[in-house]
Scaffold this active site. Structure first.
Site, PDB file in Angstrom:
ATOM      1  N   LYS A 183     -10.973  16.044  35.076  1.00  8.35           N
ATOM      2  CA  LYS A 183     -11.984  15.321  35.862  1.00  8.35           C
ATOM      3  C   LYS A 183     -11.253  14.322  36.752  1.00  8.35           C
ATOM      4  O   LYS A 183     -10.826  13.266  36.315  1.00  8.35           O
ATOM      5  CB  LYS A 183     -12.954  14.571  34.943  1.00  8.35           C
ATOM      6  CG  LYS A 183     -14.205  14.128  35.686  1.00  8.35           C
ATOM      7  CD  LYS A 183     -14.836  12.881  35.108  1.00  8.35           C
ATOM      8  CE  LYS A 183     -14.124  11.623  35.503  1.00  8.35           C
ATOM      9  NZ  LYS A 183     -14.008  11.365  36.963  1.00  8.35           N
ATOM     10  N   GLU A 259      -3.029   5.900  29.652  1.00  9.57           N
ATOM     11  CA  GLU A 259      -2.143   5.265  30.651  1.00  9.57           C
ATOM     12  C   GLU A 259      -3.012   4.279  31.412  1.00  9.57           C
ATOM     13  O   GLU A 259      -3.803   4.668  32.268  1.00  9.57           O
ATOM     14  CB  GLU A 259      -1.584   6.331  31.601  1.00  9.57           C
ATOM     15  CG  GLU A 259      -0.668   7.350  30.937  1.00  9.57           C
ATOM     16  CD  GLU A 259       0.687   6.786  30.564  1.00  9.57           C
ATOM     17  OE1 GLU A 259       1.034   5.685  31.032  1.00  9.57           O
ATOM     18  OE2 GLU A 259       1.403   7.447  29.793  1.00  9.57           O
ATOM     19  N   CYS A 293      -0.221   1.279  39.292  1.00  6.48           N
ATOM     20  CA  CYS A 293      -0.202   0.562  38.013  1.00  6.48           C
ATOM     21  C   CYS A 293       1.149  -0.097  37.813  1.00  6.48           C
ATOM     22  O   CYS A 293       1.267  -1.092  37.108  1.00  6.48           O
ATOM     23  CB  CYS A 293      -0.492   1.524  36.876  1.00  6.48           C
ATOM     24  SG  CYS A 293       0.593   2.963  36.918  1.00  6.48           S
ATOM     25  N   GLU A 390      -4.822  -7.334  37.878  1.00  5.82           N
ATOM     26  CA  GLU A 390      -4.116  -6.402  38.765  1.00  5.82           C
ATOM     27  C   GLU A 390      -4.595  -6.673  40.185  1.00  5.82           C
ATOM     28  O   GLU A 390      -5.790  -6.660  40.448  1.00  5.82           O
ATOM     29  CB  GLU A 390      -4.516  -4.967  38.430  1.00  5.82           C
ATOM     30  CG  GLU A 390      -3.850  -4.384  37.220  1.00  5.82           C
ATOM     31  CD  GLU A 390      -4.149  -2.884  37.120  1.00  5.82           C
ATOM     32  OE1 GLU A 390      -5.282  -2.532  36.777  1.00  5.82           O
ATOM     33  OE2 GLU A 390      -3.242  -2.089  37.359  1.00  5.82           O
TER      34      GLU A 390
HETATM   35  P1  NAD Z   1     -10.956   3.681  36.654  1.00  5.38           P
HETATM   36  O1  NAD Z   1     -10.719   3.284  35.245  1.00  5.38           O
HETATM   37  O2  NAD Z   1     -12.066   3.064  37.396  1.00  5.38           O
HETATM   38  O3  NAD Z   1     -11.199   5.249  36.751  1.00  5.38           O
HETATM   39  C1  NAD Z   1     -10.254   6.188  36.254  1.00  5.38           C
HETATM   40  C2  NAD Z   1     -10.966   7.495  36.006  1.00  5.38           C
HETATM   41  O4  NAD Z   1     -11.932   7.307  34.972  1.00  5.38           O
HETATM   42  C3  NAD Z   1     -11.732   8.051  37.197  1.00  5.38           C
HETATM   43  O5  NAD Z   1     -11.659   9.457  37.170  1.00  5.38           O
HETATM   44  C4  NAD Z   1     -13.157   7.595  36.918  1.00  5.38           C
HETATM   45  O6  NAD Z   1     -14.119   8.445  37.502  1.00  5.38           O
HETATM   46  C5  NAD Z   1     -13.203   7.742  35.410  1.00  5.38           C
HETATM   47  N1  NAD Z   1     -14.207   6.957  34.721  1.00  5.38           N
HETATM   48  C6  NAD Z   1     -14.711   5.751  35.049  1.00  5.38           C
HETATM   49  N2  NAD Z   1     -15.632   5.368  34.129  1.00  5.38           N
HETATM   50  C7  NAD Z   1     -15.702   6.363  33.208  1.00  5.38           C
HETATM   51  C8  NAD Z   1     -16.447   6.564  32.004  1.00  5.38           C
HETATM   52  N3  NAD Z   1     -17.330   5.671  31.577  1.00  5.38           N
HETATM   53  N4  NAD Z   1     -16.246   7.704  31.323  1.00  5.38           N
HETATM   54  C9  NAD Z   1     -15.358   8.628  31.735  1.00  5.38           C
HETATM   55  N5  NAD Z   1     -14.621   8.497  32.857  1.00  5.38           N
HETATM   56  C10 NAD Z   1     -14.789   7.369  33.576  1.00  5.38           C
HETATM   57  O7  NAD Z   1      -9.561   3.470  37.400  1.00  5.38           O
HETATM   58  P2  NAD Z   1      -9.225   3.751  38.928  1.00  5.38           P
HETATM   59  O8  NAD Z   1      -9.825   2.650  39.738  1.00  5.38           O
HETATM   60  O9  NAD Z   1      -9.524   5.163  39.294  1.00  5.38           O
HETATM   61  O10 NAD Z   1      -7.642   3.626  38.922  1.00  5.38           O
HETATM   62  C11 NAD Z   1      -6.987   2.408  38.981  1.00  5.38           C
HETATM   63  C12 NAD Z   1      -6.570   1.965  37.594  1.00  5.38           C
HETATM   64  O11 NAD Z   1      -5.756   2.982  37.016  1.00  5.38           O
HETATM   65  C13 NAD Z   1      -5.724   0.725  37.601  1.00  5.38           C
HETATM   66  O12 NAD Z   1      -6.097  -0.088  36.533  1.00  5.38           O
HETATM   67  C14 NAD Z   1      -4.312   1.276  37.404  1.00  5.38           C
HETATM   68  O13 NAD Z   1      -3.404   0.351  36.865  1.00  5.38           O
HETATM   69  C15 NAD Z   1      -4.574   2.420  36.489  1.00  5.38           C
HETATM   70  N6  NAD Z   1      -3.478   3.384  36.554  1.00  5.38           N
HETATM   71  C16 NAD Z   1      -2.651   3.484  35.473  1.00  5.38           C
HETATM   72  C17 NAD Z   1      -1.589   4.367  35.516  1.00  5.38           C
HETATM   73  C18 NAD Z   1      -0.655   4.482  34.345  1.00  5.38           C
HETATM   74  O14 NAD Z   1       0.068   5.460  34.292  1.00  5.38           O
HETATM   75  N7  NAD Z   1      -0.622   3.539  33.420  1.00  5.38           N
HETATM   76  C19 NAD Z   1      -1.387   5.158  36.647  1.00  5.38           C
HETATM   77  C20 NAD Z   1      -2.265   5.039  37.722  1.00  5.38           C
HETATM   78  C21 NAD Z   1      -3.317   4.141  37.659  1.00  5.38           C
END
Ligand code: NAD
Length: 491
Positions: A183, A259, A293, A390
């Protein structure tokens, strides 16, 4: 670049990929995908319902056994074939990421290289899943330890690295013999859809990988996570969503990999090569327009070099070209949407209100698209939101320190623990910091650490598990132990 934007977008599937077929959503709804540099809709795709999500689990569960029984070499060759196809289409994937996510084209090409390496690496790892065989301590039996695929896996990815975050999960899952449902984020789903088509061409059997795109992530994901046939949840995204998903996963006792967010400290000591530190800082801060991240969130700089470091980095920041990622020479594209601009701006305002000095930038840019000026703030006051959250934007924050103990205390003063960066010429100091900085990864005199051959991941609230390296495939493998009697006594 030979393909036009419109021709490329026309080639990207607009449906869900379930059981080897491109199918419409049962919801009848659609998602509009935007170009963040213009705000315009570039493509409309299917918006999955919870029912579609369960259909994807049906498809993944139906072929789990046959995929697990497929020879590791065959699984590896399919991944290798996908790697080769990706190289042929590198320009297309790069352009697609620039269009839906906004990053400069040169960086998008870099992501194709990085994301592709997971296909090659895990294609190679597929044939190196080994176990152990030995005599038990009592000498009465033989102990066998083997590794088997966990089973159907649900892979949820963020918007900031549309290709690499997908391949970093898909490749080890498939290499291990797991089927999967992916997803992607609703803001950048096109790259994953186009990549699924590539895997189809590479010969991946129907149902092994399924893609669902949805604007109602929570509603669609919860029944998948609760489904007893699912055995694994791998998530990359923010810490608050990760916590919520961990709670859901606990009900079904799923294996999880998380992650999550970061708040990387970037330490510059008085003995550092300052030019090297500034080069590293530009990469650690401005790659992906600060939306990583691993982005350096806090520059913790020895008080004796803080002014010089600030002057040098400001000179570099003032040279950055801002614009649409497709334009030549652009280093700073748009942020993902206006909400991201609002968030970065609010953090900058809070820091200034509490006493920080605005050295350069500090404003949103009017006009179409979601742009924010590359910004430098110095003398950030303890307690400012920008040191805790962040930033996810092109903002440098500089905090002075007095000695090593002070630097370590400042660096560790966060709930996150993904990566740290250290610039020093003192080897013993570098070695001490490996042990005292509370992060899963560290860049010692470098500004980027990511590599498919290395275990990527964090400690504290930055997550659980590792992606990449020889560790990465084990996130998708169970350990099975077998005891047999001593064969010499067995008659
Ligand atoms: P997000 O948590 O808003 O969304 C991530 C994913 O989760 C998306 O696909 C979103 O649609 C989905 N999602 C959101 N709510 C959900 C729920 N209730 N149930 C299931 N899925 C759900 O994050 P984002 O804004 O897409 O990405 C940015 C974040 O990701 C930052 O915090 C960044 O640090 C982190 N990130 C971490 C890594 C790592 O490897 N540690 C890498 C890239 C990004």
């Amino acid at each position: 670049m030979t393909i036009s934007e419109s021709d490329l977008l026309a080639k990207v599937p607009d449906r869900l990929f379930i059981g080897g077929k491109w199918v419409p959503s049962t919801s009848g709804r659609s998602i509009e995908v935007h170009d963040p540099s213009t705000g315009l809709v570039i493509k409309t795709i299917a918006d999955a319902s919870p029912e579609d999500g369960i259909r994807a689990v049906d498809a993944a569960a139906a072929v789990q056994q046959s995929w697990a029984a497929t020879a590791p070499r065959v699984r590896g060759e399919i991944l290798r074939g996908a790697f080769d196809l990706l190289q042929e289409r590198a320009d297309e994937f790069a352009l697609l990421m620039t269009l839906e996510m906004g990053k400069p084209l040169a960086e998008a090409r870099g992501e194709v290289t990085y994301g592709g390496e997971f296909l090659r690496w895990f294609g190679e790892e597929a044939v190196r899943i080994s176990g152990r065989y030995g005599v038990n301590p009592e000498g009465t039996g033989r102990m066998i330890v083997t590794h088997l695929p966990v089973g159907p896996s649900f892979l949820i990815t963020p918007w900031n690295f549309p290709l690499a975050m997908a391949t970093r999960k898909i490749a080890p899952a498939l290499a291990a013999g797991c089927t999967a449902i992916v997803k992607p984020a609703e803001l950048t789903p096109l790259t994953t859809l186009y990549f699924a088509r590539l895997l189809e061409e590479a010969g991946l059997p129907a149902g092994v990988l399924n893609v669902i795109t949805t604007s109602t992530s929570g509603d669609v994901s919860a029944p998948i996570i609760a489904d007893k046939r699912l055995r694994k949840l791998s998530f990359t995204g923010s810490t608050p969503v990760g916590r919520k998903l961990l709670t859901q996963a606990s009900e079904n006792v799923l294996r999880t990999s998380m992650e999550l967010g970061g708040n990387a400290p970037f330490l510059v000591f008085d003995d550092a090569d300052l030019d090297g530190a500034v080069d590293g800082a530009m990469l650690a801060k401005f790659r992906n327009i600060g939306q990583a991240c691993t982005a350096a969130n806090r520059f913790i700089v020895h008080e004796s070099v803080a002014d010089e470091f600030t002057a040098r980095i400001t000179a570099r920041v003032n040279e950055l070209t801002i614009g649409r990622g497709t334009d030549d020479g652009v280093a700073i594209g748009p942020l993902i949407n206006d909400g991201a601009v609002d968030k970065a701006d609010a953090l900058v305002r809070d820091a200034i209100d509490r006493g920080a000095t605005l050295v350069t930038g500090g404003s949103r840019i009017d006009g179409p698209g979601s742009f924010y000026q590359p910004t430098v703030l110095s003398g950030i006051v303890a307690g400012s939101d920008i040191l805790r959250e962040e930033i996810f934007g092109p903002v440098v924050t500089i905090v002075p320190f007095t000695d090593e103990a002070d630097a370590v205390a400042l660096a560790n003063d966060t709930e996150y623990g993904l990566v740290s960066y250290v610039f020093t010429r003192d080897l013993a100091r570098g070695q001490r910091l490996v042990e005292t900085l509370q992060t899963g990864m560290m860049g010692l005199n470098v500004g980027v650490v990511s590599n498919a051959a290395a275990p990527f991941g964090g400690v504290k609230q930055s997550g659980i598990g590792r992606e990449g390296g020889s560790e990465g495939i084990h996130e998708y493998l169970e350990t099975k132990y077998v005891l047999t009697p001593d064969p010499f006594l067995a008659g």
